[in-house]
Scaffold this motif. Structure first.
Motif, PDB file in Angstrom:
ATOM      1  N   GLY A 240       0.817  -1.211   0.000  1.00 41.05           N
ATOM      2  CA  GLY A 240       0.000   0.000   0.000  1.00 41.05           C
ATOM      3  C   GLY A 240       0.849   1.258   0.000  1.00 41.05           C
ATOM      4  N   THR A 241       0.409   2.223   0.793  1.00 41.86           N
ATOM      5  CA  THR A 241       1.045   3.538   0.786  1.00 41.86           C
ATOM      6  C   THR A 241       1.423   3.930   2.203  1.00 41.86           C
ATOM      7  N   LEU A 242       2.651   4.426   2.351  1.00 44.77           N
ATOM      8  CA  LEU A 242       3.109   4.929   3.653  1.00 44.77           C
ATOM      9  C   LEU A 242       3.190   6.445   3.557  1.00 44.77           C
ATOM     10  N   PHE A 243       2.381   7.110   4.357  1.00 41.71           N
ATOM     11  CA  PHE A 243       2.339   8.574   4.338  1.00 41.71           C
ATOM     12  C   PHE A 243       3.102   9.108   5.539  1.00 41.71           C
ATOM     13  N   LEU A 244       4.165   9.833   5.278  1.00 46.86           N
ATOM     14  CA  LEU A 244       4.986  10.411   6.345  1.00 46.86           C
ATOM     15  C   LEU A 244       4.712  11.909   6.391  1.00 46.86           C
ATOM     16  N   ASP A 245       3.837  12.272   7.311  1.00 43.68           N
ATOM     17  CA  ASP A 245       3.472  13.681   7.452  1.00 43.68           C
ATOM     18  C   ASP A 245       4.528  14.378   8.301  1.00 43.68           C
ATOM     19  N   GLU A 246       4.657  15.666   8.063  1.00 41.38           N
ATOM     20  CA  GLU A 246       5.655  16.469   8.781  1.00 41.38           C
ATOM     21  C   GLU A 246       7.030  15.793   8.720  1.00 41.38           C
ATOM     22  N   ILE A 247       7.405  15.375   7.530  1.00 41.17           N
ATOM     23  CA  ILE A 247       8.667  14.658   7.339  1.00 41.17           C
ATOM     24  C   ILE A 247       9.857  15.511   7.772  1.00 41.17           C
ATOM     25  N   GLY A 248       9.688  16.823   7.701  1.00 38.64           N
ATOM     26  CA  GLY A 248      10.772  17.718   8.097  1.00 38.64           C
ATOM     27  C   GLY A 248      11.092  17.644   9.580  1.00 38.64           C
ATOM     28  N   GLU A 249      10.160  17.088  10.364  1.00 43.75           N
ATOM     29  CA  GLU A 249      10.380  16.975  11.804  1.00 43.75           C
ATOM     30  C   GLU A 249      11.185  15.724  12.150  1.00 43.75           C
ATOM     31  N   MET A 250      11.439  14.886  11.158  1.00 43.91           N
ATOM     32  CA  MET A 250      12.134  13.635  11.446  1.00 43.91           C
ATOM     33  C   MET A 250      13.591  13.908  11.821  1.00 43.91           C
ATOM     34  N   PRO A 251      14.053  13.358  12.939  1.00 46.18           N
ATOM     35  CA  PRO A 251      15.444  13.577  13.340  1.00 46.18           C
ATOM     36  C   PRO A 251      16.408  13.061  12.273  1.00 46.18           C
ATOM     37  N   LEU A 252      17.581  13.677  12.220  1.00 46.80           N
ATOM     38  CA  LEU A 252      18.540  13.333  11.171  1.00 46.80           C
ATOM     39  C   LEU A 252      18.972  11.875  11.237  1.00 46.80           C
ATOM     40  N   ASP A 253      19.153  11.345  12.460  1.00 46.45           N
ATOM     41  CA  ASP A 253      19.595   9.949  12.539  1.00 46.45           C
ATOM     42  C   ASP A 253      18.518   9.010  12.003  1.00 46.45           C
ATOM     43  N   MET A 254      17.278   9.379  12.188  1.00 43.68           N
ATOM     44  CA  MET A 254      16.181   8.569  11.641  1.00 43.68           C
ATOM     45  C   MET A 254      16.103   8.730  10.120  1.00 43.68           C
ATOM     46  N   GLN A 255      16.471   9.908   9.644  1.00 42.23           N
ATOM     47  CA  GLN A 255      16.464  10.131   8.195  1.00 42.23           C
ATOM     48  C   GLN A 255      17.428   9.165   7.487  1.00 42.23           C
ATOM     49  N   VAL A 256      18.543   8.865   8.144  1.00 37.22           N
ATOM     50  CA  VAL A 256      19.505   7.924   7.564  1.00 37.22           C
ATOM     51  C   VAL A 256      18.847   6.560   7.386  1.00 37.22           C
ATOM     52  N   PRO A 535       0.253  17.204  19.720  1.00 36.71           N
ATOM     53  CA  PRO A 535       1.478  17.071  20.510  1.00 36.71           C
ATOM     54  C   PRO A 535       2.722  17.553  19.766  1.00 36.71           C
ATOM     55  N   SER A 536       2.708  17.392  18.442  1.00 43.25           N
ATOM     56  CA  SER A 536       3.879  17.829  17.676  1.00 43.25           C
ATOM     57  C   SER A 536       4.095  19.325  17.828  1.00 43.25           C
ATOM     58  N   THR A 537       3.011  20.060  18.001  1.00 42.68           N
ATOM     59  CA  THR A 537       3.144  21.505  18.184  1.00 42.68           C
ATOM     60  C   THR A 537       3.898  21.802  19.476  1.00 42.68           C
ATOM     61  N   VAL A 538       3.581  21.027  20.527  1.00 39.32           N
ATOM     62  CA  VAL A 538       4.260  21.236  21.806  1.00 39.32           C
ATOM     63  C   VAL A 538       5.747  20.918  21.670  1.00 39.32           C
ATOM     64  N   TYR A 539       6.032  19.774  21.030  1.00 35.79           N
ATOM     65  CA  TYR A 539       7.439  19.414  20.841  1.00 35.79           C
ATOM     66  C   TYR A 539       8.174  20.508  20.067  1.00 35.79           C
ATOM     67  N   ARG A 540       7.528  20.983  19.025  1.00 38.65           N
ATOM     68  CA  ARG A 540       8.167  21.975  18.172  1.00 38.65           C
ATOM     69  C   ARG A 540       8.412  23.288  18.919  1.00 38.65           C
ATOM     70  N   LYS A 541       7.413  23.676  19.695  1.00 39.58           N
ATOM     71  CA  LYS A 541       7.561  24.922  20.463  1.00 39.58           C
ATOM     72  C   LYS A 541       8.742  24.820  21.422  1.00 39.58           C
ATOM     73  N   LEU A 542       8.802  23.680  22.117  1.00 36.65           N
ATOM     74  CA  LEU A 542       9.890  23.510  23.080  1.00 36.65           C
ATOM     75  C   LEU A 542      11.241  23.578  22.374  1.00 36.65           C
ATOM     76  N   GLN A 543      11.280  22.940  21.218  1.00 37.38           N
ATOM     77  CA  GLN A 543      12.528  22.930  20.446  1.00 37.38           C
ATOM     78  C   GLN A 543      12.902  24.344  20.010  1.00 37.38           C
ATOM     79  N   ASN A 544      11.912  25.074  19.543  1.00 37.26           N
ATOM     80  CA  ASN A 544      12.177  26.433  19.075  1.00 37.26           C
ATOM     81  C   ASN A 544      12.617  27.344  20.214  1.00 37.26           C
ATOM     82  N   TRP A 545      11.956  27.174  21.347  1.00 36.00           N
ATOM     83  CA  TRP A 545      12.320  28.041  22.482  1.00 36.00           C
ATOM     84  C   TRP A 545      13.770  27.785  22.901  1.00 36.00           C
ATOM     85  N   ARG A 546      14.117  26.506  22.894  1.00 36.66           N
ATOM     86  CA  ARG A 546      15.501  26.198  23.262  1.00 36.66           C
ATOM     87  C   ARG A 546      16.459  26.786  22.222  1.00 36.66           C
ATOM     88  N   ALA A 547      16.082  26.664  20.967  1.00 31.45           N
ATOM     89  CA  ALA A 547      16.937  27.207  19.903  1.00 31.45           C
ATOM     90  C   ALA A 547      17.078  28.715  20.022  1.00 31.45           C
TER      91      ALA A 547
END
Lengths: 554, 118
Positions: A240-256, A535-547
């Motif tokens: 079938g089809t695998l849909f990876l939404d918000e692919i840009g949020e995938m950590p680099l090690d997982m991208q490998v 939940p991804s919004t929360v993760y992203r916010k935390l990441q951005n604030w730290r950045a």
């Protein structure tokens, strides 16, 4: 009765047989050309484009089956009827395997020739009429769940139709709320894989330590809490089809690891050295510019080129013209039925307001606006402009311009959470319970945004700093997400002042998120549920604030 | 002697002038192919003999010259064909071809090319 006149090429090396075929076919009204060998047959087919070819198998230069293969290899789609004196099962099976429409065994009479030829030409005629109808028909305003016939969306439908049959990876971009998952589903439904699973994963909503397990599965004992083997999305989407939404949020090690999977179709479940193979079609989505993410080093270039094969850019609602009205009508009918209202449509001034607004939250925002109207207005057949909530309409029903400032300027990389873009109608202000005695209430962000604009003098109360370090700590095992039971506003902890203080929205947003984390012992999914955001919004916010160098405590 | 030719199907499917045209082509085909068949027999070319027999069978089958068609197909299907057999086989086919052409001449003579076609 025969099909309308067609071009028929007769490939026959016996003059008597060829002449008989020519006379019979001409008598049926067809335009006929006769060649006695495979080589001239090929050149005639190339330049004359016959509708049908009567193909003898025994030819003086080379075999008719070889000619057939060459015709197809060159994209010549004439209907082929094999004519042979060899009525053996093997010869006929080979003819049909190659895609012949039918076969005729020599000698044949007029009826034996006319019947399969007519059928072949009828089929070809139908295909042509269908193709022409497809080209010339007015653009449909519905496609696989999408509504709208704007040129921008018609182009999207066309790309989806074109790409569906292949296995090529699809990369969907577009602002939040433009329907990226719907587009991914449309690709799946229009594809030959429609009978198999469509598996969607939101890479931004899954803690980074769990993403690999979500994609590839895990074996028992792979990590704390892995009490049994579990299949991942890759296995579930096999065929079938695998849909990876918000692919840009995938950590680099997982991208490998994903790159290897995309390249080879193989993977190993977490905790296992076993290589598994699966056949999936990849569809990815992001609301960011993927090339900019590559340039910023947040997305691997090699993975980008593997996945960015067929891009589909979903237009924002503000660029879809009258689609806004068609979509609004759809939601109005749906919600009116659900809420037992009698709305039939939008008045001209309401339509003008809908068309004038910029819809930063796109279709999701429009959906909320229409639901708001339906819920808050019990009477009437038509939605008037005055019924539309701000910021769609302000100042006595006059349309106002875009409300772009809703997005916090300090968070440029983060997409606007849908809830923040959600306009809330004034009537709700009156229904809110009085502020309760705590400095900030953990309420949905949308409610918080509405409260922010309430005109009141507030007594600022210093917030008590509470660290939320556990959020950043590695999570050992998948937290079982259980949505918390709904707590009415009136029974939640009360603020200390009559009204909340008026502060920049970004500040209030941060306070709310951190308060929610504090309330839930840094359980992000539960905090997100309290705030009614992803939940991804929360993760992203935390990441951005730290950045940005902000502390993730108050 | 009958050569079992059946041109009735042609007459049923085609207008008389078209039947005549097909049969004219058939006659030319037969004369050319029989000549080639004889040459192959003299040369002892078994493969060429088979190939010509295939062409004759197709032409004969198209017009309904059944005996000639069957004889040619029998030759094509013989796995034991040797050079020495070719002259005898060619002679038999020549005779059947002559017979078919004779029946053909009779049939064509009976055609009314001015008759309307239905």
């Amino acid at each position: 009765m025969t099909e309308a006149a067609a071009r028929v090429l007769v490939v026959e090396d016996t003059p008597t047989q060829a002449e008989l075929a020519r006379i019979l076919l001409t008598g049926m009204g067809h335009e006929v050309r006769v060649v006695a060998a495979a080589t001239p047959a090929l050149s005639t087919a190339r330049e004359w484009h016959p509708d049908a070819i009567l193909l003898d198998i025994e030819l003086p230069d080379f075999n008719g089956f070889e000619l057939f293969k060459q015709l197809r290899a060159e994209g010549i789609d004439s209907e082929v009827i094999v004519v042979t004196a060899d009525g053996s099962h093997r010869a006929l099976k080979e003819a049909m395997r190659l895609g012949a429409w039918d076969y005729i065994v020599k000698p044949y009479n007029k009826l034996a020739l006319a019947t399969p030829l007519d059928q072949a030409l009828k089929k070809r005629g139908l295909e042509r009429r269908l193709a022409k109808a497809e080209e010339t028909r007015p653009a449909s305003d519905r496609f696989q769940g999408f509504i709208g016939a704007s040129p921008a969306m018609t182009a999207v439908y066309q790309v989806i139709r074109s790409v569906a049959a292949s296995k090529a990876s699809v990369f969907i971009t577009g602002e939040s709320g433009t329907g990226k998952e719907l587009a991914a589903e449309a690709v799946h439904k229009a594809s030959p894989r429609a009978g198999r699973e469509f598996v969607a994963l939101n890479c931004g909503a899954i803690p980074r330590d769990l993403l690999e397990s979500e994609v590839f599965g895990h074996v028992k004992g792979a990590f704390t809490g892995a009490t049994s083997d579990r299949q991942g999305a890759a296995k579930l989407a096999d065929g079938g089809t695998l849909f990876l939404d918000e692919i840009g949020e995938m950590p680099l090690d997982m991208q490998v690891k994903l790159l290897r999977f995309v390249q080879t179709g193989t993977y190993s479940p977490v905790g296992s050295s076993r290589i598994e193979r699966t056949d999936v079609r990849f569809v990815c989505a992001t609301n960011r510019d993927p090339m900019l993410e590559v340039q910023a080093g947040r997305f691997r270039e090699d993975l980008y080129y593997r996945l960015y094969v067929v891009p589909i850019e979903l237009p924002p609602l503000r660029e879809r013209g009258a689609d806004v009205i068609a979509i609004a009508q759809h939601f109005l009918a749906q919600f009116s039925k659900e809420e037992k209202r009698k709305f039939r449509g939008f008045s001209p001034d309401a339509e003008a307001a809908l068309l004038a607004y910029s819809w930063p939250g796109n279709v999701r925002q429009l959906q909320n606006v229409v639901r708001n109207v339906v819920v808050l207005h019990r009477e009437g057949d038509w939605v008037e402009a005055a019924m539309l909530p701000p910021p769609v309409v302000r100042f006595g029903g006059l349309p106002v311009g875009p409300v772009q400032a809703v997005a916090a300027p300090s968070l440029p990389a983060a997409p606007l959470p849908a809830a923040l873009a959600r306009p809330l109608p004034d009537p709700i202000v009156d229904e809110l319970p009085p502020p309760e005695p705590e400095w900030v209430e953990v309420a949905p962000l949308a409610v918080a945004e509405r409260v922010r604009v309430a005109p009141a003098a507030l007594a600022p109360v210093a917030p008590a700093p509470l660290p939320v370090a556990p959020v950043a700590a590695p999570i050992a095992a998948p937290p079982a997400y259980t949505p918390p039971a709904y707590t009415p506003l009136s029974s939640r902890a009360a603020p200390t002042a009559d009204e909340p203080e008026v502060v920049p929205l970004a500040v209030m947003e941060r306070r709310l998120i951190l308060a929610a984390l504090r309330r839930t012992n840094s359980d992000v999914p539960r905090a997100a549920a309290l705030l009614e955001i992803n939940p991804s919004t929360v993760y992203r916010k935390l990441q951005n604030w730290r950045a940005e160098g902000l502390r993730d405590d108050v | 002697m009958t050569f079992q030719s059946d041109f009735a199907q042609l007459a049923e499917d085609l207008a008389p002038e078209d039947v005549k045209r097909v049969l004219d082509v058939f006659e030319a085909d037969v004369r050319r192919l029989v000549g080639t068949l004889d040459a192959a027999a003299v040369a002892g070319d078994v493969a060429g003999f088979r190939r010509v027999a295939h062409g004759l069978a197709g032409a004969a089958g198209a017009v309904g010259a059944r005996a000639l068609e069957q004889a040619c197909r029998a030759v094509m299907g013989r796995g034991d064909m040797e050079t020495a057999m070719l002259p005898k086989l060619a002679g038999k086919i020549d005779m059947l071809a002559d017979g078919a052409l004779a029946e053909l001449a009779t049939f064509v003579a009976g055609l009314d090319v001015s008759a309307p076609r239905f």
